[in-house]
Design an enzyme around this catalytic site. Structure first.
Site, mmCIF file in Angstrom:
data_model
loop_
_atom_site.group_PDB
_atom_site.id
_atom_site.type_symbol
_atom_site.label_atom_id
_atom_site.label_comp_id
_atom_site.label_asym_id
_atom_site.label_seq_id
_atom_site.Cartn_x
_atom_site.Cartn_y
_atom_site.Cartn_z
ATOM 1 N N TYR A 1 -6.040 -25.240 16.482
ATOM 2 C CA TYR A 1 -6.560 -25.594 17.805
ATOM 3 C C TYR A 1 -6.854 -27.092 17.898
ATOM 4 O O TYR A 1 -6.373 -27.792 18.793
ATOM 5 C CB TYR A 1 -7.879 -24.866 18.084
ATOM 6 C CG TYR A 1 -7.808 -23.370 18.188
ATOM 7 C CD1 TYR A 1 -7.546 -22.582 17.066
ATOM 8 C CD2 TYR A 1 -8.039 -22.720 19.392
ATOM 9 C CE1 TYR A 1 -7.508 -21.200 17.154
ATOM 10 C CE2 TYR A 1 -8.009 -21.339 19.491
ATOM 11 C CZ TYR A 1 -7.738 -20.589 18.375
ATOM 12 O OH TYR A 1 -7.702 -19.224 18.464
ATOM 13 N N GLU B 1 -7.658 -19.008 27.951
ATOM 14 C CA GLU B 1 -6.820 -17.790 27.990
ATOM 15 C C GLU B 1 -5.801 -17.868 29.126
ATOM 16 O O GLU B 1 -4.661 -17.426 28.970
ATOM 17 C CB GLU B 1 -7.686 -16.536 28.103
ATOM 18 C CG GLU B 1 -8.776 -16.389 27.039
ATOM 19 C CD GLU B 1 -8.337 -16.665 25.604
ATOM 20 O OE1 GLU B 1 -7.142 -16.527 25.304
ATOM 21 O OE2 GLU B 1 -9.205 -17.038 24.784
HETATM 22 N N1 BES Z 1 -5.418 -15.974 20.837
HETATM 23 C C1 BES Z 1 -6.750 -16.346 20.532
HETATM 24 C C2 BES Z 1 -7.519 -15.272 19.813
HETATM 25 C C3 BES Z 1 -6.970 -14.920 18.452
HETATM 26 C C4 BES Z 1 -6.719 -15.901 17.520
HETATM 27 C C5 BES Z 1 -6.750 -13.603 18.128
HETATM 28 C C6 BES Z 1 -6.212 -15.569 16.280
HETATM 29 C C7 BES Z 1 -6.245 -13.259 16.886
HETATM 30 C C8 BES Z 1 -5.971 -14.239 15.960
HETATM 31 C C9 BES Z 1 -7.520 -16.733 21.788
HETATM 32 O O1 BES Z 1 -6.738 -17.337 22.756
HETATM 33 C C10 BES Z 1 -8.555 -17.737 21.391
HETATM 34 O O2 BES Z 1 -8.177 -18.790 20.970
HETATM 35 N N2 BES Z 1 -9.835 -17.412 21.529
HETATM 36 C C11 BES Z 1 -10.918 -18.311 21.199
HETATM 37 C C12 BES Z 1 -11.481 -18.964 22.421
HETATM 38 C C13 BES Z 1 -11.027 -20.362 22.618
HETATM 39 C C14 BES Z 1 -11.674 -20.962 23.846
HETATM 40 C C15 BES Z 1 -11.266 -21.255 21.442
HETATM 41 C C16 BES Z 1 -12.019 -17.517 20.543
HETATM 42 O O3 BES Z 1 -11.811 -16.362 20.199
HETATM 43 O O4 BES Z 1 -13.089 -18.031 20.349
HETATM 44 ZN ZN ZN Z 2 -6.066 -19.214 22.123
#
Ligand code: BES
Ligand code: ZN
Length: 628
Positions: free
Chosen positions: A407, A324
């Protein structure tokens, strides 16, 4: 020609600025007008008229589960523009006037279940709109928690989740990541609660007490951000400082645990800044929410939102914090122009997150995360049509990239470039990239063009090696992908081999295992198991009773795959307590795969737990139950 001229005017500083009443001091952030930057998830036509600043004045009413008040929007309109189009989703609009209180004509168009509706306002020369409105109880961005769903169990709680297009359910504005807006807000809340936002706090930690007993909190974000990053939470919140720029907000009973888990956050900010340029947002605070929070984390500027499931006591999940924080560059500074380019946010950030973890804890720890991400990538590709599956492409329709491939495949793309050109050269490029596009939207095509201009410099041999277009636009995994492996996880694979060969569960020594070691082990267990073997495993390793939510989720996945009914009480408890999509969705998917055994359990579970999920999580699970 004319369109181009208008676009150019609207894209940056222009003579129009002078006419904009009370516009923010800086020139509005540029918008992109190339075809691939067209956002099909917004009704807005920013090249005609756009919002440059949002000022919210809202009161939070827990009794009716609504927010009510006004949104004052500052506009920038092309010469001759007669109307502006905003995005709204289920808002009760009472009136719209210009800045002087003169009523303006407006109309809400046909509603789309995903996108909401266009709100078209006739400008009549207005440079400012004042919209009086109220949200509906089901607003898709908002989750209203009763006291039982909080740690303290005494006060209610409320938070928002904007990404990707939920904020139109509580803010009438142009809800597109390519239309950056500065903003300010005052929130009026019950007197015993505290409001926090993804912005600079103008009132003290306790806000301002009003005559009627409520409290008012004021905030300001003077940097232009995409509107999905406007976020707030209201609850019985306490703050603990962690360093000169950082601290954590959470309920009192979680404050110590959170402060311990995140003790290294200042070092993370230093490491990130050393890699890709100064931290431009002032403070970096975190908010640890109740377990109903739908994500691991959300990169709301100046105030990252986090799930409490990362508080495992061993700091093994602080990669989420690094992630984040990394979004403060990739995502919040340079932003995907549309959700078709979400890998520019998430892939860059996953790569950057790993570099932060490496800088703080060394190569092996970083390799553990990267190794698991590789597994995830292979799983996601296999589950989505394999090497030719359209959903394995990084760039496509918004939301079309499957699983977490934006990702995993996205970060692997960047890892491959790093490995090919060398770290020093790559890091220098990335740092300059973030500077070149700071506070601007970006597209896949824009990134590739920049890479060719500033890193490749016409080197055709390098171009051939990198296969940039294949990575960005084609399905599957190009053959120059770089696999990072971890020795720690290789040792787990040994343990796993013995267990899978029939070795006793008691022989598995889990002492000191991090979440990553647990995950490698649990995910690697042969999927077909007898009830006796599962019982042995649960008894020896304490899986159903684990306090680590990642462990419980992975165990429940295995139990479900084997229709293991003794795990059902633990499943029920988990499904009603944890709302984090990544831990909860696989359980519903697994149940549905178990046909006549699992589908009724899934439906029953959802019926009982639905009220505990964020609207977007509930909508996602509903799709799983419908087989979509
Ligand atoms: N921005 C994302 C969360 C998100 C993604 C909200 C798609 C709405 C739609 C956040 O930065 C994220 O990627 N969170 C991950 C954690 C990360 C370490 C893989 C999660 O929610 O698990
Ligand atoms: Zn993210």
């Amino acid at each position: 020609m004319r369109t181009l001229l208008l676009a150019a005017l609207l894209a940056g500083a222009s003579p129009l600025m002078a006419q904009t009443a009370a516009a923010p001091a800086a020139a509005p952030a540029p918008i992109l007008t190339t075809p691939e930057a067209k956002d099909v998830w917004t009704y807005a036509a920013p090249e005609v008229a756009r919002v440059t600043h949002v000022d919210l004045d809202l009161a939070v009413d827990f009794a009716t589960q609504t927010l009510g008040g006004t949104a004052t929007l500052d506009l920038l309109a092309a010469p001759g523009a007669t109307e502006i189009v905003l995005d709204v989703d289920d808002l009760d609009i009472a009136s719209i006037t210009d800045g002087a209180g003169r009523p303006l004509a407006w109309k809400v168009g046909a509603d789309d279940p995903e996108l909401g509706a266009p709100l078209t306002v006739q400008l009549g020369g207005a440079k400012r709109l004042v919209i009086a409105y109220r949200t509906k109880p089901g607003a898709s961005a908002l989750q209203w928690l009763p006291p039982e769903m909080t740690a303290g169990k005494k006060q209610p709680y409320l938070f928002s989740q904007g990404q990707p297009i939920n904020n139109r359910s509580w803010i009438p504005t142009q809800d597109s990541p390519g239309i950056r807006q500065t903003w300010a807000a005052t929130l009026t809340v019950p007197g015993d609660l505290v409001a926090v936002m993804s912005a600079e706090k103008l009132s003290g930690d306790k806000g301002e007490k009003l005559a009627d007993g409520r409290r008012r909190f004021a905030f300001r974000m003077d940097k232009a951000v995409p509107p999905y990053l406007i976020a707030f939470a209201v609850g019985d919140l306490k703050f603990r400082s962690l360093g000169p720029r950082s601290g954590v907000w959470t309920e009192a009973s979680m404050l110590d645990a959170a402060a311990r888990e995140f003790a290294d956050v200042e070092k993370m900010i230093d490491a990130a800044s050393a890699l890709y340029g100064r931290y431009r947002w002032g403070r970096y605070d975190m908010l640890v929410l109740p377990p109903a929070f739908p994500y691991g984390g959300m990169e709301n500027p100046m105030l990252t939102f986090l799930t409490p499931t990362i508080l495992t006591g061993d700091r093994s999940n602080t990669d989420v914090v690094a992630h984040e924080l990394a979004h403060s560059w990739s995502g919040n500074l340079v932003t995907n122009a549309t959700w078709s380019d979400s890998w520019l946010n998430e892939g860059f950030t996953t790569y950057f997150e790993n570099r932060i973890m490496e800088a703080l804890y060394g190569k092996e720890r970083a390799a553990m995360y990267a190794d698991l991400d590789w597994d995830g990538m292979i799983r996601d590709i296999a589950a989505n049509g394999g090497p030719t599956g359209a959903a394995t492409r990084l760039h496509g329709d918004p939301g079309a990239t499957a699983g977490q491939l934006d990702y995993f495949k996205g970060s692997n793309f960047l890892r491959m470039i790093e490995t090919t050109v060398g770290r020093d050269r790559w890091d220098a490029y990335l740092k300059s990239y973030f500077d070149r596009y700071a506070f601007q939207p970006q597209t896949t095509a824009g990134f590739l063009a920049d890479l060719r201009a500033h890193l490749l410099n016409g080197d055709s041999a390098l171009e051939l090696k990198l296969q940039l277009d294949r990575w960005a636009y084609a399905a599957g995994l190009p053959d120059n992908a770089v696999r990072v492996t971890s020795e720690t996880l290789a040792a787990i694979d040994q343990t796993l081999a013995a267990f899978n060969a029939g070795g006793p569960a008691k022989a598995v020594d889990t002492s000191g295992w991090s979440t990553q070691q647990w995950l490698r082990f649990l995910r690697g267990i042969e999927r077909q198991q007898t009830p006796a073997r599962l019982k042995e495993l649960d008894a020896a390793l304490g899986l159903s009773a684990s306090s680590n939510a990642y462990v419980r989720s992975a165990w429940l996945e295995l139990a479900i795959a084997n229709r293991y009914e003794p795990a059902l009480p633990a499943l029920r408890q988990f499904a009603g307590a944890v709302g984090r999509g990544l831990l909860i969705r696989p359980l519903y998917t697994g149940l549905m795969k178990q046909g006549e055994w699992g589908a009724p359990i899934a439906r029953d579970l959802f019926e009982k737990s639905r009220a505990t999920y964020h609207p977007s999580t509930a909508a996602g699970i509903e799709k799983i139950l419908k087989g979509e």
